[in-house]
Design an enzyme around this catalytic site. Sequence first.
Site, PDB file in Angstrom:
ATOM      1  N   CYS A   1       0.816  -1.229   0.000  1.00 31.28           N
ATOM      2  CA  CYS A   1       0.000   0.000   0.000  1.00 31.28           C
ATOM      3  C   CYS A   1       0.845   1.272   0.000  1.00 31.28           C
ATOM      4  CB  CYS A   1      -0.933   0.011   1.195  1.00 31.28           C
ATOM      5  SG  CYS A   1      -2.058  -1.384   1.172  1.00 31.28           S
TER       6      CYS A   1
ATOM      7  N   HIS B   1      -3.817   7.291   1.164  1.00 35.00           N
ATOM      8  CA  HIS B   1      -4.060   5.922   0.711  1.00 35.00           C
ATOM      9  C   HIS B   1      -5.492   5.530   1.045  1.00 35.00           C
ATOM     10  CE1 HIS B   1      -3.812   1.726   0.025  1.00 35.00           C
ATOM     11  NE2 HIS B   1      -3.813   1.399   1.296  1.00 35.00           N
TER      12      HIS B   1
ATOM     13  N   ASN C   1      -9.947  -0.639  -2.124  1.00 36.02           N
ATOM     14  CA  ASN C   1      -8.509  -0.438  -1.929  1.00 36.02           C
ATOM     15  C   ASN C   1      -7.755  -1.025  -3.128  1.00 36.02           C
ATOM     16  OD1 ASN C   1      -5.855  -0.410  -1.080  1.00 36.02           O
ATOM     17  ND2 ASN C   1      -6.229  -1.402   0.893  1.00 36.02           N
TER      18      ASN C   1
HETATM   19  N1  ACO Z   1     -19.433  -9.050   5.818  1.00 40.76           N
HETATM   20  C1  ACO Z   1     -20.091  -9.447   6.922  1.00 40.76           C
HETATM   21  N2  ACO Z   1     -19.454  -9.825   8.038  1.00 40.76           N
HETATM   22  C2  ACO Z   1     -18.125  -9.794   8.049  1.00 40.76           C
HETATM   23  C3  ACO Z   1     -17.380  -9.377   6.935  1.00 40.76           C
HETATM   24  C4  ACO Z   1     -18.096  -9.003   5.780  1.00 40.76           C
HETATM   25  N3  ACO Z   1     -17.473  -8.592   4.660  1.00 40.76           N
HETATM   26  N4  ACO Z   1     -16.070  -9.444   7.240  1.00 40.76           N
HETATM   27  C5  ACO Z   1     -15.983  -9.868   8.486  1.00 40.76           C
HETATM   28  N5  ACO Z   1     -17.228 -10.092   9.003  1.00 40.76           N
HETATM   29  C6  ACO Z   1     -17.575 -10.569  10.309  1.00 40.76           C
HETATM   30  C7  ACO Z   1     -16.468 -11.397  10.918  1.00 40.76           C
HETATM   31  O1  ACO Z   1     -16.538 -12.729  10.468  1.00 40.76           O
HETATM   32  C8  ACO Z   1     -16.780 -11.271  12.386  1.00 40.76           C
HETATM   33  O2  ACO Z   1     -17.835 -12.148  12.706  1.00 40.76           O
HETATM   34  P1  ACO Z   1     -17.834 -12.937  14.112  1.00 40.76           P
HETATM   35  O3  ACO Z   1     -17.889 -11.853  15.159  1.00 40.76           O
HETATM   36  O4  ACO Z   1     -19.078 -13.769  14.023  1.00 40.76           O
HETATM   37  O5  ACO Z   1     -16.561 -13.720  14.141  1.00 40.76           O
HETATM   38  C9  ACO Z   1     -17.315  -9.848  12.520  1.00 40.76           C
HETATM   39  O6  ACO Z   1     -17.736  -9.463  11.208  1.00 40.76           O
HETATM   40  C10 ACO Z   1     -16.274  -8.862  13.023  1.00 40.76           C
HETATM   41  O7  ACO Z   1     -15.071  -9.054  12.307  1.00 40.76           O
HETATM   42  P2  ACO Z   1     -13.803  -8.208  12.569  1.00 40.76           P
HETATM   43  O8  ACO Z   1     -12.713  -8.676  11.655  1.00 40.76           O
HETATM   44  O9  ACO Z   1     -13.513  -8.208  14.058  1.00 40.76           O
HETATM   45  O10 ACO Z   1     -14.319  -6.779  12.111  1.00 40.76           O
HETATM   46  P3  ACO Z   1     -13.699  -5.371  12.378  1.00 40.76           P
HETATM   47  O11 ACO Z   1     -14.683  -4.569  13.125  1.00 40.76           O
HETATM   48  O12 ACO Z   1     -12.292  -5.441  12.857  1.00 40.76           O
HETATM   49  O13 ACO Z   1     -13.643  -4.778  10.883  1.00 40.76           O
HETATM   50  C11 ACO Z   1     -12.144  -4.385   9.066  1.00 40.76           C
HETATM   51  C12 ACO Z   1     -12.854  -5.422   9.897  1.00 40.76           C
HETATM   52  C13 ACO Z   1     -13.177  -3.541   8.346  1.00 40.76           C
HETATM   53  C14 ACO Z   1     -11.280  -5.102   8.053  1.00 40.76           C
HETATM   54  C15 ACO Z   1     -11.312  -3.485   9.971  1.00 40.76           C
HETATM   55  O14 ACO Z   1     -10.560  -4.250  10.891  1.00 40.76           O
HETATM   56  C16 ACO Z   1     -10.389  -2.632   9.169  1.00 40.76           C
HETATM   57  O15 ACO Z   1     -10.779  -1.873   8.336  1.00 40.76           O
HETATM   58  N6  ACO Z   1      -9.098  -2.718   9.429  1.00 40.76           N
HETATM   59  C17 ACO Z   1      -8.109  -2.023   8.613  1.00 40.76           C
HETATM   60  C18 ACO Z   1      -7.584  -3.001   7.659  1.00 40.76           C
HETATM   61  C19 ACO Z   1      -7.416  -2.471   6.300  1.00 40.76           C
HETATM   62  O16 ACO Z   1      -7.825  -1.403   5.960  1.00 40.76           O
HETATM   63  N7  ACO Z   1      -6.794  -3.273   5.487  1.00 40.76           N
HETATM   64  C20 ACO Z   1      -6.601  -2.928   4.153  1.00 40.76           C
HETATM   65  C21 ACO Z   1      -5.338  -3.418   3.672  1.00 40.76           C
HETATM   66  S1  ACO Z   1      -4.003  -2.719   4.464  1.00 40.76           S
HETATM   67  C22 ACO Z   1      -3.928  -1.227   3.992  1.00 40.76           C
HETATM   68  O17 ACO Z   1      -4.175  -0.942   2.855  1.00 40.76           O
HETATM   69  C23 ACO Z   1      -3.643  -0.262   5.041  1.00 40.76           C
END
Ligand code: ACO
Length: 341
Positions: free
Chosen positions: A119, A268, A298
């Site tokens: 990224c 980003h 992304n």
């Molecule tokens: N649809 C529905 N439910 C989902 C999805 C989806 N697409 N994805 C995950 N869930 C569920 C999970 O299975 C979990 O269910 P459970 O509680 O029954 O186990 C629940 O939602 C919560 O999952 P988490 O992973 O804990 O969700 P979180 O609130 O952390 O959000 C997210 C996830 C959006 C990815 C967040 O952590 C985030 O944005 N982090 C930053 C990561 C990022 O931006 N990465 C991009 C690449 S790196 C970069 O470019 C910087």
Amino acid sequence: MPNAYISGTGYFVPDDVVTNDELAKRFNIDTNDEWIRKRTGIEERRFAPDGMGTAFMGARAAEQAIEAAGLTTKDIDMIVLGTLSPECTFPGTGVFVQRELGFADVNNFVPCLDIRNQCSGFLYGLGTAASMVRGGGYKNVLLIGAECHSHALDLSTRGRTVASLFGDGAGAVIVSATDEDRGVRRWTLGADGRFAETLWQRVWDIQRFPFIPQNEEGQGLVEPELMWAQMDGRQVFRHAVEKMITSLMTVCWQEKIEIKDVDLFLFHQANLRINEYIQKQLNIPDDKVFNNIMRYGNTTAGTIPILMAEAEREGILKPGMKVGMAAFGSGFTWGAALMDW
Ligand code: ACO
């Protein structure tokens, strides 16, 4: 010493628009628009068709950038390309773009350099290209950020957390030499290898012999945990806001300006919530931030050059503006840069 400025921009995204609901419908993923939109701000992304890869998209963006700069391929003396979705393990994707653009003739063996910084690949590339131009060895460096994510996403409920974030596309800029008082002013880059496994796509394990287990017929067997990207999303989120804020403040401090002196921020596009958090912490008004994650998801190394090209075409990015950029991603790696447009 010449300055290094951006003389042309370009971008390419595939035609196929995949909305959040379509991720559920088309790929049978247990997800929905509300979940994705609320946590990430993403509404839709583009997916490349079977047969279209990173080099093709990078080449289309590059053609636009070269034309916008008023140049031809003959004027380009270096290609720098950032991607985490290369055409193959080796060679790098830069040479495929070079060939696709018709550079590779006997008079024009333009060197190609691939950047493997995910990224933050565009900002690592910008620092590299600007150094080359300022050093006097190169006049026009073609810098590309391109990704074909969709072909390597686990498009199933098992992979939904990662699969809902990414899209395909490419952006390109020409980093050119100028005697004018403008261009890339500062950049800072960083990395923290303690988190190398916090966001990664392993595919094989080179410490094992052989690096990919084989069945009796000699066919490679890749387990799902190796094949698909793995991510601790909360760790990524926490470190992204911290590093993007501190690196932006670092470049401003080095340049002896304040955040409020920056006219436009091109962050980003990993998660709209990350960018909103940064904006709030640094007290940046809405009209100084341009986001397009809603439409493209992304696109990793492609996010900032796509933003830049769109902002320029939409009249948001105007001559004389002071532009701030920041990115964070797998590695962990990060960076920030300041530029006078
Ligand atoms: N649809 C529905 N439910 C989902 C999805 C989806 N697409 N994805 C995950 N869930 C569920 C999970 O299975 C979990 O269910 P459970 O509680 O029954 O186990 C629940 O939602 C919560 O999952 P988490 O992973 O804990 O969700 P979180 O609130 O952390 O959000 C997210 C996830 C959006 C990815 C967040 O952590 C985030 O944005 N982090 C930053 C990561 C990022 O931006 N990465 C991009 C690449 S790196 C970069 O470019 C910087």
